[in-house]
Design a protein around this motif. Sequence first.
Motif, PDB file in Angstrom:
ATOM      1  N   PHE A   1       0.867  -1.169   0.000  1.00 19.80           N
ATOM      2  CA  PHE A   1       0.000   0.000   0.000  1.00 19.80           C
ATOM      3  C   PHE A   1       0.906   1.223   0.000  1.00 19.80           C
ATOM      4  CE2 PHE A   1      -2.327   3.306   2.349  1.00 19.80           C
ATOM      5  CZ  PHE A   1      -3.449   3.407   1.549  1.00 19.80           C
ATOM      6  N   VAL A   2       1.051   1.863  -1.159  1.00 20.88           N
ATOM      7  CA  VAL A   2       1.926   3.023  -1.299  1.00 20.88           C
ATOM      8  C   VAL A   2       1.070   4.264  -1.157  1.00 20.88           C
ATOM      9  CG1 VAL A   2       3.574   4.211  -2.789  1.00 20.88           C
ATOM     10  CG2 VAL A   2       3.467   1.704  -2.799  1.00 20.88           C
ATOM     11  N   THR A   3       1.382   5.077  -0.149  1.00 21.84           N
ATOM     12  CA  THR A   3       0.540   6.222   0.167  1.00 21.84           C
ATOM     13  C   THR A   3       1.323   7.527   0.137  1.00 21.84           C
ATOM     14  OG1 THR A   3      -1.139   7.057   1.697  1.00 21.84           O
ATOM     15  CG2 THR A   3       0.798   5.982   2.678  1.00 21.84           C
ATOM     16  N   THR A   4       0.601   8.607   0.296  1.00 18.78           N
ATOM     17  CA  THR A   4       1.120   9.942   0.016  1.00 18.78           C
ATOM     18  C   THR A   4       2.023  10.543   1.088  1.00 18.78           C
ATOM     19  OG1 THR A   4      -0.906  10.870   0.945  1.00 18.78           O
ATOM     20  CG2 THR A   4      -0.847  10.511  -1.443  1.00 18.78           C
ATOM     21  N   ASN A   5       1.868  10.141   2.356  1.00 21.44           N
ATOM     22  CA  ASN A   5       2.687  10.760   3.399  1.00 21.44           C
ATOM     23  C   ASN A   5       2.800   9.846   4.623  1.00 21.44           C
ATOM     24  OD1 ASN A   5       0.407  11.333   5.247  1.00 21.44           O
ATOM     25  ND2 ASN A   5      -0.181  12.832   3.696  1.00 21.44           N
ATOM     26  N   ALA A   6       3.653  10.229   5.556  1.00 19.56           N
ATOM     27  CA  ALA A   6       3.934   9.409   6.743  1.00 19.56           C
ATOM     28  C   ALA A   6       2.694   9.220   7.616  1.00 19.56           C
ATOM     29  CB  ALA A   6       5.063  10.031   7.555  1.00 19.56           C
ATOM     30  N   TYR A   7       1.886  10.260   7.762  1.00 21.80           N
ATOM     31  CA  TYR A   7       0.681  10.153   8.590  1.00 21.80           C
ATOM     32  C   TYR A   7      -0.273   9.103   8.021  1.00 21.80           C
ATOM     33  CZ  TYR A   7      -3.862  11.114  10.580  1.00 21.80           C
ATOM     34  OH  TYR A   7      -5.100  10.965  11.171  1.00 21.80           O
ATOM     35  N   ARG A   8      -0.528   9.155   6.717  1.00 24.25           N
ATOM     36  CA  ARG A   8      -1.439   8.185   6.085  1.00 24.25           C
ATOM     37  C   ARG A   8      -0.863   6.771   6.154  1.00 24.25           C
ATOM     38  NH1 ARG A   8      -5.779   9.831   3.398  1.00 24.25           N
ATOM     39  NH2 ARG A   8      -5.790   8.060   1.979  1.00 24.25           N
ATOM     40  N   CYS A   9       0.435   6.658   6.037  1.00 21.78           N
ATOM     41  CA  CYS A   9       1.087   5.352   6.118  1.00 21.78           C
ATOM     42  C   CYS A   9       0.863   4.743   7.505  1.00 21.78           C
ATOM     43  CB  CYS A   9       2.586   5.517   5.838  1.00 21.78           C
ATOM     44  SG  CYS A   9       3.509   3.985   5.771  1.00 21.78           S
ATOM     45  N   LYS A  10       1.157   5.497   8.535  1.00 19.72           N
ATOM     46  CA  LYS A  10       1.025   5.012   9.919  1.00 19.72           C
ATOM     47  C   LYS A  10      -0.446   4.759  10.277  1.00 19.72           C
ATOM     48  CE  LYS A  10       2.249   6.159  14.642  1.00 19.72           C
ATOM     49  NZ  LYS A  10       1.473   6.968  15.509  1.00 19.72           N
ATOM     50  N   THR A  11      -1.314   5.689   9.928  1.00 18.73           N
ATOM     51  CA  THR A  11      -2.731   5.567  10.273  1.00 18.73           C
ATOM     52  C   THR A  11      -3.379   4.385   9.545  1.00 18.73           C
ATOM     53  OG1 THR A  11      -2.821   7.945  10.635  1.00 18.73           O
ATOM     54  CG2 THR A  11      -4.915   6.810  10.409  1.00 18.73           C
ATOM     55  N   THR A  12      -3.054   4.203   8.283  1.00 15.64           N
ATOM     56  CA  THR A  12      -3.616   3.074   7.547  1.00 15.64           C
ATOM     57  C   THR A  12      -3.131   1.757   8.141  1.00 15.64           C
ATOM     58  OG1 THR A  12      -3.737   4.411   5.541  1.00 15.64           O
ATOM     59  CG2 THR A  12      -3.906   2.020   5.270  1.00 15.64           C
ATOM     60  N   ALA A  13      -1.850   1.673   8.471  1.00 14.31           N
ATOM     61  CA  ALA A  13      -1.318   0.453   9.097  1.00 14.31           C
ATOM     62  C   ALA A  13      -2.070   0.155  10.395  1.00 14.31           C
ATOM     63  CB  ALA A  13       0.176   0.603   9.358  1.00 14.31           C
ATOM     64  N   GLU A  14      -2.353   1.173  11.181  1.00 15.55           N
ATOM     65  CA  GLU A  14      -3.096   0.983  12.438  1.00 15.55           C
ATOM     66  C   GLU A  14      -4.526   0.503  12.167  1.00 15.55           C
ATOM     67  OE1 GLU A  14      -2.763   4.815  14.282  1.00 15.55           O
ATOM     68  OE2 GLU A  14      -0.705   4.448  14.938  1.00 15.55           O
ATOM     69  N   LYS A  15      -5.183   1.073  11.172  1.00 16.25           N
ATOM     70  CA  LYS A  15      -6.565   0.698  10.843  1.00 16.25           C
ATOM     71  C   LYS A  15      -6.644  -0.724  10.298  1.00 16.25           C
ATOM     72  CE  LYS A  15      -8.341   4.668  11.956  1.00 16.25           C
ATOM     73  NZ  LYS A  15      -9.047   4.801  13.216  1.00 16.25           N
TER      74      LYS A  15
END
Length: 182
Positions: A118-132
């Motif tokens: 899952f390649v995403t746009t920024n560090a926040y989205r990366c971390k938050t998506t991993a948590e979800k």
Amino acid sequence: MNKTRTVIEQGIALQSEVKLDRWINEWETVNKTDHVKEQFYLQTKLNEQPPLSCSPDAGFVLSLLGHKKVFYLEQDLGTSSPKQIAARKTKGYAELANRRLHRKHFPETTLDVFSVLFVTTNAYRCKTTAEKLKTRPRPDLWLCIEQQELTPEAFLHEPITLNCQGERAPLVKPLETEIETP
């Protein structure tokens, strides 16, 4: 997604152990040599009722030391929330994994498992998506990557992937070289 593919191809070209054996885009025919009526795409309908499908943006196979692993690509453009992404995408991939249908897309694979990058746009989205993803079906399939960290030099051996446990790791562990002792 073309930028991601280019980075992956450049990363593969920088070394000699890992090979990119095959790449299939979302609406490219998987089995081009079969009769037209039997041809299919990566998009896979899994159930009619309730409706369930899996629609990767792309898929590819990496080989190393005789093993061939399938990776599906989800390219995030930042248009849906991490919670929505986790809710919409995970059931289809979980069912694809449970049925081992990645073997239909990529019969050359030697493994019964695959990963979703899952390649995403920024560090926040990366971390938050991993948590979800942690509470969704088959979170073990998912590896999140921040687009900015995805460079040819980092692609294979740098710890740029983030799993649902919050652990960072390289996509491929560097090969260990044996040291002989006298």
